[in-house]
Write a protein that holds these residues in place. Structure first.
Motif, PDB file in Angstrom:
ATOM      1  N   PRO A  18       0.843  -1.210   0.000  1.00 45.04           N
ATOM      2  CA  PRO A  18       0.000   0.000   0.000  1.00 45.04           C
ATOM      3  C   PRO A  18       0.876   1.258   0.000  1.00 45.04           C
ATOM      4  N   LEU A  19       0.524   2.217  -0.853  1.00 44.79           N
ATOM      5  CA  LEU A  19       1.338   3.419  -1.007  1.00 44.79           C
ATOM      6  C   LEU A  19       0.681   4.626  -0.367  1.00 44.79           C
ATOM      7  N   ALA A  20       1.474   5.670  -0.190  1.00 42.26           N
ATOM      8  CA  ALA A  20       0.971   6.916   0.368  1.00 42.26           C
ATOM      9  C   ALA A  20      -0.089   7.508  -0.547  1.00 42.26           C
ATOM     10  N   ALA A  21      -1.106   8.098   0.041  1.00 37.87           N
ATOM     11  CA  ALA A  21      -2.216   8.629  -0.748  1.00 37.87           C
ATOM     12  C   ALA A  21      -1.789   9.832  -1.575  1.00 37.87           C
ATOM     13  N   GLU A  22      -0.889  10.644  -1.057  1.00 33.41           N
ATOM     14  CA  GLU A  22      -0.426  11.835  -1.763  1.00 33.41           C
ATOM     15  C   GLU A  22       1.058  11.695  -2.105  1.00 33.41           C
ATOM     16  N   ASP A  23       1.406  12.085  -3.326  1.00 36.85           N
ATOM     17  CA  ASP A  23       2.796  12.051  -3.803  1.00 36.85           C
ATOM     18  C   ASP A  23       3.467  10.722  -3.451  1.00 36.85           C
ATOM     19  N   PRO A  24       3.021   9.629  -4.058  1.00 40.26           N
ATOM     20  CA  PRO A  24       3.533   8.311  -3.695  1.00 40.26           C
ATOM     21  C   PRO A  24       4.897   7.983  -4.308  1.00 40.26           C
ATOM     22  N   VAL A  25       5.473   8.883  -5.106  1.00 33.41           N
ATOM     23  CA  VAL A  25       6.763   8.615  -5.758  1.00 33.41           C
ATOM     24  C   VAL A  25       7.826   9.528  -5.162  1.00 33.41           C
ATOM     25  N   ALA A  26       8.959   8.942  -4.821  1.00 34.75           N
ATOM     26  CA  ALA A  26      10.075   9.698  -4.242  1.00 34.75           C
ATOM     27  C   ALA A  26      11.269   9.627  -5.170  1.00 34.75           C
ATOM     28  N   HIS A  27      11.889  10.785  -5.417  1.00 31.76           N
ATOM     29  CA  HIS A  27      13.168  10.821  -6.119  1.00 31.76           C
ATOM     30  C   HIS A  27      14.263  10.651  -5.074  1.00 31.76           C
ATOM     31  N   VAL A  28      15.002   9.569  -5.145  1.00 34.77           N
ATOM     32  CA  VAL A  28      16.021   9.241  -4.146  1.00 34.77           C
ATOM     33  C   VAL A  28      17.401   9.295  -4.787  1.00 34.77           C
ATOM     34  N   LEU A  29      18.274  10.104  -4.208  1.00 33.86           N
ATOM     35  CA  LEU A  29      19.660  10.186  -4.660  1.00 33.86           C
ATOM     36  C   LEU A  29      20.447   9.053  -4.019  1.00 33.86           C
ATOM     37  N   ILE A  30      20.959   8.150  -4.832  1.00 32.89           N
ATOM     38  CA  ILE A  30      21.688   6.992  -4.330  1.00 32.89           C
ATOM     39  C   ILE A  30      23.125   7.388  -3.997  1.00 32.89           C
ATOM     40  N   ASP A  31      23.574   7.018  -2.812  1.00 31.61           N
ATOM     41  CA  ASP A  31      24.969   7.242  -2.428  1.00 31.61           C
ATOM     42  C   ASP A  31      25.795   6.100  -2.999  1.00 31.61           C
ATOM     43  N   HIS A  32      26.343   6.316  -4.192  1.00 28.66           N
ATOM     44  CA  HIS A  32      27.058   5.252  -4.909  1.00 28.66           C
ATOM     45  C   HIS A  32      28.380   5.811  -5.438  1.00 28.66           C
ATOM     46  N   PRO A  33      29.470   5.041  -5.301  1.00 27.93           N
ATOM     47  CA  PRO A  33      30.765   5.556  -5.776  1.00 27.93           C
ATOM     48  C   PRO A  33      30.923   5.549  -7.288  1.00 27.93           C
ATOM     49  N   VAL A  34      30.121   4.775  -8.006  1.00 25.88           N
ATOM     50  CA  VAL A  34      30.219   4.699  -9.464  1.00 25.88           C
ATOM     51  C   VAL A  34      29.510   5.908 -10.065  1.00 25.88           C
ATOM     52  N   PRO A  35      30.199   6.707 -10.888  1.00 26.44           N
ATOM     53  CA  PRO A  35      29.637   7.994 -11.341  1.00 26.44           C
ATOM     54  C   PRO A  35      28.275   7.905 -12.000  1.00 26.44           C
ATOM     55  N   HIS A  36      28.064   6.931 -12.908  1.00 28.18           N
ATOM     56  CA  HIS A  36      26.791   6.931 -13.634  1.00 28.18           C
ATOM     57  C   HIS A  36      25.631   6.385 -12.792  1.00 28.18           C
ATOM     58  N   LEU A  37      25.924   5.849 -11.631  1.00 28.27           N
ATOM     59  CA  LEU A  37      24.872   5.360 -10.737  1.00 28.27           C
ATOM     60  C   LEU A  37      24.598   6.305  -9.576  1.00 28.27           C
TER      61      LEU A  37
END
Length: 708
Positions: A18-37
C-alpha cells in the motif's frame, strides 16, 4: 485487429505494498561511488512512511539487490518509469539533513568541480550517530517546551532565542574544550592556551573601534600585521566582525586550517562574554562529537560554528557571515573527490545564500586579490603608517658590510638573539622568546659548492645530490650515483657547504653557542599549540611555529626552502615567511626579524609587510600570460588516448602541458572562467558516460594549485 495498449492505472509497488495517498513517488539520490549510478532514481513511498518520508531525510533503499543509503530529494505524483517501483525500505532518521540550502550548495560545488552530488554530500554531511542524534533531539524538545511555556511571560522570540543560546552555550563550550584535549596537550599547555585566549579578547576590547562595515552582508579581504596581538590579529578582526553580525540577529561560520588555530580560537571564544555559544566541527572529533555539533548547527542551537575544512558545508541557521582564515593554506584543499577547496565553497555559499564574507590572512592569495581588483571584495588591509607601526623591524643580510653574512647564522642574527634573551635588559619590551625557523628536520638535505654557491648536482642525471656530512659520501637518489668525493661541475672546487640544514643540526649549533638557554623544538608529531612568554629559543620547522603569549621578541628565519618548480612557488615562499614573521611583536614593542632569504620578492614583501602589492604585481604578469586565476585549469590523469578523448569532447579546453607519470600521463588544460559551470557539467557527463560504458576512467582535478 491488434489489442489496445494497456492503460496506465497509476503508480504501483513491487509486492503490492500500500502506497501513500499523496505524492507516492520519491526521487532518491543513491549514495554510490560509481559515477553513472550516483544519481536520483524513483521509488515508491509506502503508506507507513507517508508522514516521515520528507524531502531531505536519509533513507535506505534496495539498489541492484543491495541495501544502500540515499537522500530523499522530492516527492511527486507519478513516475516516468513503466511498471511497479521498488519501495523505500527504511527511513534512517526523521531529521531533514539535506536542506534546500545544502542541496543548492552541493549541486553548485559538484558543477564547479566536475563531480557528482553524492561525492559532495559525502564530504558535507557526517555519518549519522544514533546516540548523539537522540540526545540532541531530546534537547530540541526541551528547548521547544521551554520556549512555548515562557512565550506568554517574555517578550516574544528574543527571549526564547536567548534561552536557546544560554542552554546550548554550556554544551557547545564543552565541545570546544574537547578539541584541545583531543590532542593530548599537557596541563601547562592547556593553561597557556586559555591564557592566550583571555589575552586576545582583552586586547581586542581595548583597541576595539567598531569599524566593521554596517552595510548589509559586506564582503571583505584583510591582510593582518602583528599589532597588539602578534600572530592572533586574525582573531581580533574576526571577533569584531562576529560581534557586529550577532548584534544584527544573524549567525557566523568561521573556518580555520587546522587543529592549532581551532584550539586558540576556541579559547578566545570561551573568554569572550558577548559570544555565549558556539559549536566545533573538525575531522579530529569522534563521530559522536561531530554529529552532535552538526545537528546543533542545523537546529539553530548555536549562533557561531567554527571548524576546519569540512565545516564549509556546515548548516548554520540564519547565516549572516562566513570568516575564512589563511585561505591559501593547503589544508583547505580536500583530497577526496571531487577535490573542492574550502575557499571556493565559501565563495559559492556567500553567493547562493547572500551572506557576508571575510577573508583574513597573513598573506594574500592570487584568487582573493583578483576578486579585490574586480571589485567583488573590499580590501580592508591597513595601509601606510598603520601597517608599518604594527609590523616588526626586519633585517636582511648585508654581504658588503658584514663579512660573516654568508654564514648559516650570521653575526647580526646572533646579536639579535642574544639581545632578546639577555637577563636584566633595560628595554623589557625586547626580551622574550626567540623563534628560529628552519625548513625541515634532519641535517644535510641540500648542499652547494662552497666557492661558487652552485647547488651540487649529479654528473650523470643532473638531479640534486645528497650527503650526510661535508666530507661525504655523496649520492644521487634518482640514478643511484655514489661517490666519496665531490667536484663542482661549474668551478671544479672540491669544497661544499650546506645551504639547507635541518632542525636537528640547528639545535646542536645553538646549544653549543648558548649554553644554559632553554631550547624547545617544534615539528613532526610534536608541535606545541602555544607557549608562554619566558625567554627561550624555539626551533620550529616551517608551519610548526607555536603561538606565544605576547608574541616573540625576535625571529631568525633561516634557509629559505624552495617549494618546488611550480607557478606559485614564490607565493608559497612569501606565505611561509609571513606566517612566521607575523608572530613577532610590532616594532613599537621591540620586535625584530632577521630574514635569511636571498629572493628579492620575498625580501621586499617581508621588509615592507605588504603582500598585497606583491601579489598585485604578480597578477599583472599572469593576466598577460592567461594563467590562473584569470583562467581555470583542469588536471587530467590517465592513459594518453583517454585524455585525448576528453579534451576533444569538451571544446572549451585548451591543453597547456602534458607529462608522463609511469604508465599514465598527466595533462593540464585551461578554460575561461565564464565557461566554468558548463565545463564542469560537461566533464561530469563525460565521466558518467565512460563509467556506463565501462571505459577506463580519467582522474579530473579542477583548479589544483599544484597543477602548474
Amino acid at each position: 485487429m491488434d489489442e489496445p495498449l494497456p492503460i496506465d492505472t497509476g503508480t504501483s509497488a513491487i509486492g503490492q505494498v500500500p502506497l501513500a495517498a499523496e505524492d507516492p513517488v520519491a526521487h532518491v539520490l543513491i549514495d554510490h561511488p560509481v559515477p553513472h549510478l550516483a544519481r536520483a532514481f524513483d521509488y515508491a513511498v509506502p503508506e507507513k512512511f507517508a508522514d516521515t518520508a520528507r524531502p531531505g531525510v536519509r533513507v535506505r533503499v534496495k539498489f541492484a539487490g543491495k541495501l544502500r543509503d540515499g537522500f530523499l530529494l522530492e516527492r511527486v505524483e507519478s513516475s516516468e518509469h513503466i511498471g511497479p517501483l521498488a519501495t523505500i525500505e527504511r527511513i534512517t532518521s526523521p531529521v531533514v539533513v539535506l536542506t534546500p540550502e545544502l542541496l543548492r550548495l552541493g549541486s553548485a560545488t559538484a558543477r564547479r568541480y566536475a563531480g557528482t552530488l553524492s561525492d559532495v554530500l559525502r564530504l558535507a554531511i557526517p555519518p549519522r550517530h544514533a546516540r548523539a542524534e537522540k540526545a540532541v533531539l531530546k534537547t530540541e524538545k526541551t528547548l521547544q517546551h521551554n520556549a512555548s511555556s515562557s512565550s506568554a511571560a517574555r517578550d516574544g522570540d528574543n527571549a526564547s532565542a536567548a534561552t536557546e543560546d544560554t542552554t546550548a552555550g554550556s554544551e557547545d563550550t564543552t565541545a570546544g574544550s574537547e578539541v584541545v584535549t583531543a590532542h593530548h596537550e599537557s596541563a601547562r599547555t592547556a593553561d597557556t592556551i586559555e591564557r592566550l585566549g583571555e589575552w586576545v579578547v582583552t586586547e581586542s576590547r581595548r583597541d576595539r573601534e567598531d569599524d566593521f562595515p554596517a552595510a548589509e552582508h559586506p564582503r571583505m579581504a584583510l591582510t593582518c600585521v602583528p599589532g597588539p596581538t602578534p600572530g592572533l590579529s586574525w582573531i581580533t578582526a574576526g571577533l569584531e566582525a562576529a560581534r557586529a553580525t550577532l548584534a544584527a540577529g544573524e549567525s557566523v561560520l568561521w573556518l580555520v586550517p587546522d587543529h592549532r588555530e581551532l584550539a586558540v580560537l576556541s579559547a578566545s571564544l570561551d573568554a569572550s562574554a558577548d559570544i555565549p555559544s558556539y559549536s566545533v566541527l573538525s575531522a579530529d572529533q569522534s563521530p559522536e562529537q561531530r554529529w552532535t555539533a552538526w545537528l546543533r548547527g542545523l537546529l539553530g542551537h548555536t549562533r557561531v560554528t567554527i571548524g576546519t575544512r569540512a565545516a564549509a558545508f556546515a548548516p548554520v541557521a540564519d547565516l549572516g557571515l562566513i570568516i575564512c582564515f589563511d585561505d591559501s593554506n593547503s589544508n583547505y584543499l580536500d583530497q577526496h573527490a571531487p577535490y573542492p577547496h574550502a575557499r571556493e565553497v565559501c565563495l559559492l555559499r556567500s553567493t547562493i545564500d547572500t551572506t557576508g564574507l571575510l577573508f583574513v590572512s597573513t598573506d594574500r592569495s592570487a584568487e582573493i586579490q583578483r576578486l579585490v581588483e574586480v571589485g567583488w571584495l573590499h580590501d580592508a588591509t591597513p595601509i601606510g603608517p598603520e601597517r608599518r607601526e604594527g609590523a616588526p623591524r626586519v633585517f636582511v643580510p648585508d654581504e658588503e658590510r658584514d663579512p660573516f653574512a654568508w654564514q648559516r647564522i650570521p653575526s647580526r642574527a646572533w646579536q639579535l638573539m642574544r639581545g632578546a634573551l639577555r637577563p636584566g635588559a633595560k628595554d623589557t619590551n625586547a626580551v622574550g622568546p626567540v623563534l628560529v625557523q628552519v625548513p625541515r628536520a634532519g641535517y644535510y638535505p641540500v648542499f652547494a659548492c662552497a666557492r661558487c654557491q652552485e647547488v651540487a648536482r649529479c654528473p650523470q642525471c643532473s638531479a640534486t645530490l645528497t650527503t650526510q656530512s661535508e666530507v661525504g659520501p655523496f649520492a644521487c637518489r634518482s640514478c643511484g650515483f655514489h661517490s666519496d668525493s665531490f667536484s663542482c661541475g661549474r668551478c671544479n672546487s672540491n669544497q661544499v657547504r650546506s645551504i639547507v640544514r635541518g632542525r636537528g643540526r640547528t639545535v646542536e649549533e645553538l646549544r653549543k653557542a648558548m649554553p644554559g638557554i632553554e631550547i624547545l623544538e617544534s615539528g613532526g608529531d610534536d608541535i606545541p599549540v602555544a607557549i608562554d612568554d619566558s625567554p627561550r629559543i624555539v626551533v620550529a620547522t616551517t608551519g610548526a611555529e607555536p603561538y606565544t603569549l605576547g608574541g616573540y621578541a625576535c625571529a631568525i628565519l633561516l634557509d629559505s626552502l624552495w617549494p618546488g618548480p611550480w607557478m606559485r612557488s614564490t607565493d608559497e615562499g612569501v606565505s611561509r615567511r609571513l606566517r612566521a614573521a607575523v608572530l613577532v611583536r610590532s616594532r613599537t614593542a621591540g620586535g625584530v626579524v632577521y630574514l635569511g632569504d636571498t629572493d628579492e620578492t620575498i625580501r621586499s614583501t617581508v621588509t615592507t609587510f605588504d603582500p598585497v602589492t606583491t601579489m598585485s604585481r604578480a597578477l599583472s604578469d599572469r593576466l598577460e600570460l592567461g594563467f590562473p586565476p584569470y583562467r581555470r585549469i583542469v588536471e587530467l590523469t590517465g592513459a594518453g588516448a583517454d585524455i585525448d578523448a576528453i579534451i576533444t569532447t569538451v571544446s572549451e579546453l585548451t591543453e597547456l602541458i602534458r607529462d608522463s607519470e609511469g604508465d599514465d600521463q598527466k595533462a593540464v588544460a585551461a578554460y575561461p572562467i565564464a565557461a566554468g559551470d558548463a565545463v564542469g557539467e560537461a566533464l561530469a557527463h563525460v565521466t558518467a558516460s565512460r563509467s556506463a560504458k565501462k571505459l577506463p576512467q580519467v582522474r579530473i582535478r579542477i583548479d589544483d594549485p599544484r597543477s602548474l
